[in-house]
Motif scaffolding. Sequence first.
Motif, PDB file in Angstrom:
ATOM      1  N   ASP A 130      49.608 -96.081  -7.158  1.00 56.29           N
ATOM      2  CA  ASP A 130      50.128 -97.295  -7.229  1.00 56.29           C
ATOM      3  C   ASP A 130      51.643 -97.664  -7.034  1.00 56.29           C
ATOM      4  N   SER A 131      52.023 -96.478  -6.586  1.00 58.16           N
ATOM      5  CA  SER A 131      53.783 -96.471  -6.487  1.00 58.16           C
ATOM      6  C   SER A 131      54.066 -96.866  -5.098  1.00 58.16           C
ATOM      7  N   TRP A 132      55.085 -97.385  -4.862  1.00 58.55           N
ATOM      8  CA  TRP A 132      55.398 -98.043  -3.432  1.00 58.55           C
ATOM      9  C   TRP A 132      55.594 -96.853  -2.527  1.00 58.55           C
ATOM     10  N   ARG A 133      56.255 -95.973  -3.083  1.00 56.37           N
ATOM     11  CA  ARG A 133      56.870 -94.748  -2.195  1.00 56.37           C
ATOM     12  C   ARG A 133      56.275 -93.389  -2.563  1.00 56.37           C
ATOM     13  N   GLN A 134      55.522 -93.079  -3.522  1.00 54.54           N
ATOM     14  CA  GLN A 134      54.881 -91.945  -4.008  1.00 54.54           C
ATOM     15  C   GLN A 134      53.516 -91.895  -4.020  1.00 54.54           C
ATOM     16  N   ALA A 135      52.779 -92.243  -3.076  1.00 57.88           N
ATOM     17  CA  ALA A 135      51.451 -92.110  -3.052  1.00 57.88           C
ATOM     18  C   ALA A 135      50.777 -90.736  -2.710  1.00 57.88           C
ATOM     19  N   ALA A 136      49.496 -90.813  -2.375  1.00 56.92           N
ATOM     20  CA  ALA A 136      48.980 -89.587  -2.131  1.00 56.92           C
ATOM     21  C   ALA A 136      49.524 -88.907  -1.016  1.00 56.92           C
ATOM     22  N   PRO A 137      49.372 -87.489  -0.627  1.00 59.97           N
ATOM     23  CA  PRO A 137      50.013 -86.935   0.602  1.00 59.97           C
ATOM     24  C   PRO A 137      49.035 -87.527   1.698  1.00 59.97           C
ATOM     25  N   LEU A 138      49.869 -87.557   2.875  1.00 52.62           N
ATOM     26  CA  LEU A 138      49.303 -88.391   4.008  1.00 52.62           C
ATOM     27  C   LEU A 138      48.420 -87.440   4.834  1.00 52.62           C
ATOM     28  N   ALA A 139      48.702 -86.194   5.082  1.00 51.44           N
ATOM     29  CA  ALA A 139      48.328 -85.369   6.327  1.00 51.44           C
ATOM     30  C   ALA A 139      48.107 -83.930   5.638  1.00 51.44           C
ATOM     31  N   PRO A 140      47.572 -83.205   6.668  1.00 56.30           N
ATOM     32  CA  PRO A 140      47.242 -81.615   6.302  1.00 56.30           C
ATOM     33  C   PRO A 140      48.112 -80.808   5.628  1.00 56.30           C
ATOM     34  N   ALA A 141      49.693 -80.984   5.454  1.00 57.20           N
ATOM     35  CA  ALA A 141      50.538 -80.372   4.780  1.00 57.20           C
ATOM     36  C   ALA A 141      50.295 -80.146   3.265  1.00 57.20           C
ATOM     37  N   ALA A 142      49.587 -81.232   2.683  1.00 57.77           N
ATOM     38  CA  ALA A 142      49.260 -81.055   1.359  1.00 57.77           C
ATOM     39  C   ALA A 142      48.028 -80.166   1.041  1.00 57.77           C
ATOM     40  N   THR A 143      47.231 -79.932   2.049  1.00 61.45           N
ATOM     41  CA  THR A 143      46.027 -79.076   1.620  1.00 61.45           C
ATOM     42  C   THR A 143      46.132 -77.773   2.717  1.00 61.45           C
ATOM     43  N   ALA A 144      47.490 -77.477   3.084  1.00 58.48           N
ATOM     44  CA  ALA A 144      47.494 -76.077   3.691  1.00 58.48           C
ATOM     45  C   ALA A 144      47.517 -74.900   2.756  1.00 58.48           C
ATOM     46  N   PRO A 145      47.203 -73.914   2.880  1.00 64.72           N
ATOM     47  CA  PRO A 145      47.090 -72.863   1.949  1.00 64.72           C
ATOM     48  C   PRO A 145      48.694 -72.256   1.530  1.00 64.72           C
ATOM     49  N   LEU A 203      61.709-103.162   2.222  1.00 64.16           N
ATOM     50  CA  LEU A 203      60.461-102.807   2.087  1.00 64.16           C
ATOM     51  C   LEU A 203      59.562-103.248   3.349  1.00 64.16           C
ATOM     52  N   VAL A 204      58.988-102.194   3.958  1.00 63.72           N
ATOM     53  CA  VAL A 204      58.475-102.923   5.452  1.00 63.72           C
ATOM     54  C   VAL A 204      57.041-102.233   5.281  1.00 63.72           C
ATOM     55  N   ALA A 205      56.266-103.107   6.014  1.00 63.83           N
ATOM     56  CA  ALA A 205      54.767-103.197   6.429  1.00 63.83           C
ATOM     57  C   ALA A 205      54.457-103.730   7.781  1.00 63.83           C
ATOM     58  N   GLU A 206      53.452-103.251   8.169  1.00 64.46           N
ATOM     59  CA  GLU A 206      53.057-103.795   9.679  1.00 64.46           C
ATOM     60  C   GLU A 206      52.566-105.118   9.377  1.00 64.46           C
ATOM     61  N   ASP A 207      51.552-105.072   8.211  1.00 64.46           N
ATOM     62  CA  ASP A 207      50.869-106.550   7.826  1.00 64.46           C
ATOM     63  C   ASP A 207      51.737-106.993   6.752  1.00 64.46           C
ATOM     64  N   PRO A 208      52.279-108.405   6.946  1.00 66.78           N
ATOM     65  CA  PRO A 208      52.823-108.958   5.840  1.00 66.78           C
ATOM     66  C   PRO A 208      52.145-109.069   4.446  1.00 66.78           C
ATOM     67  N   VAL A 209      50.983-109.214   4.791  1.00 65.05           N
ATOM     68  CA  VAL A 209      50.182-109.361   3.680  1.00 65.05           C
ATOM     69  C   VAL A 209      50.314-108.102   2.399  1.00 65.05           C
ATOM     70  N   ASP A 210      50.680-106.705   3.135  1.00 64.92           N
ATOM     71  CA  ASP A 210      50.918-105.747   2.325  1.00 64.92           C
ATOM     72  C   ASP A 210      52.239-105.837   1.353  1.00 64.92           C
ATOM     73  N   LEU A 211      52.909-106.699   1.872  1.00 69.78           N
ATOM     74  CA  LEU A 211      54.340-106.703   0.997  1.00 69.78           C
ATOM     75  C   LEU A 211      54.053-107.664  -0.395  1.00 69.78           C
ATOM     76  N   GLU A 212      53.104-108.581  -0.167  1.00 70.04           N
ATOM     77  CA  GLU A 212      52.652-109.479  -1.398  1.00 70.04           C
ATOM     78  C   GLU A 212      52.705-108.669  -2.804  1.00 70.04           C
ATOM     79  N   PRO A 213      52.054-107.874  -3.015  1.00 68.89           N
ATOM     80  CA  PRO A 213      51.787-107.108  -4.422  1.00 68.89           C
ATOM     81  C   PRO A 213      53.376-106.615  -4.859  1.00 68.89           C
ATOM     82  N   VAL A 214      54.153-105.981  -3.945  1.00 70.88           N
ATOM     83  CA  VAL A 214      55.381-105.488  -4.377  1.00 70.88           C
ATOM     84  C   VAL A 214      56.281-106.737  -4.661  1.00 70.88           C
TER      85      VAL A 214
END
Length: 421
Positions: free
Chosen positions: A219-234, A88-99
């Motif tokens: 609130d899931s570690w690996r299935q959050a909201a879509p990141l980018a335009p792929a999810a809103t493309a027609p 489980l990786v993060a740029e800020d180690p603080v982000d790892l604390e909840p998991v």
Amino acid sequence: MRVVVIGSGIVGAGAAYYLSGRGASVTVVDSHRPGAATRAGAGIVCPWVDHPEDDDWYRLTREGARHYPGLVEELGEDIGYAKVGALLVAEDPVDLEPVRALLRRRHPAAPEMGDVVDVDTPSELFPPLSDELSAILVPGAARVEGSAVRDALLRAAVRQGAEVRTGTATLAPDGQVLIRPKHGEPPLREIVHEPREGGEAVESTAAAGGRPAAVGPQDSWRQAAPLAPAATAPAATTEAPSYTGEGRPIDADMVIVAAGAWTGEVCRPLGVELPVFPRRGQILHATLEGVDTAWWPIILPRLGPYLLGFPDSRVVVGATVEDVGFAPRVTMGGLEEVIEAGLRVAPGLFGATVAETRVGLRPVYAPGPALIGPLTGRVVVATGLSAYGLTAGPYTGEIAAALALGEEPPIDITPYAPATV
């Protein structure tokens, strides 16, 4: 008992395996349209990091993960299963604390996750990773090859007497199964023994009742909201083909519908509206020539695509999370999202060869964590595993088989029962 299983993905294959092993007369029917989610899944088995506030989801995926070692031993063949661990990786180690806290809370009841430890230099375990990342290791996490599991289950079911038929299966209002043969396509039995190589598009059929606005567990570690335009493309296709009731009847005492995102349409003749809808996931396979990637750990960033290694110098990067209807396509926007996010986490993949892209429609059940239970006295439904199909698919098949045989399922299915019942 005669049981027809509609759908030969990982859930349907699991149901056929357990039914035939208990002596039932089993017929598996699949239209073999493009679009099954099983082959397009990455194959991550790491349930302990997700669904912190949803005990029902977690229970199903945890039991699905526990189910694998015994299944591997039973099948006696290589299904790509290996405990490689997950970083489980993060740029800020603080982000790892909840998991980290979540894993600590769950460890006493799930010691199979292994002892979670900090990793000072994650790139030593997964060389392409950025040197700027902090990481913790979950050693019990595993990866599996989805199509290999499905094929092995079907092969075993056939050895136990099951029949696999290619055709479009529909239901009559009384639950009788009607099958219309598909012309010009290879029999499914050929695919079971000789899986096809190369990419596979995604099929199209509709979920009844429309699609909710929510995009998934935030609130899931690996299935959050879509990141980018792929999810809103027609979407190129938002409606699924409707099925007629015409066809040749198959005798059945019970029916299991495990038709993935198309389950709602298959069950509509029963007079029920199942809010099962497709969630598209695009995934990329890359190769690093001459590099042994077989035992690299799974990489799970806080947000965005995951990465994992397989034999044959292969690295999988994915997947998009797109609510775009029944649109079975690999898109420029989707690939851009996967590649950009993958290279941000693992810049060492810049020179990797793009070997293949895959796309799948994951079945999502809007009201709850999954959809498992009887629809009528004759029909059992099993779908809605979303991104966790390869984690919980075989186990869900076992649950469905028990229900069809009138036996007590291995866990309480009340949280997964159809809302229409």
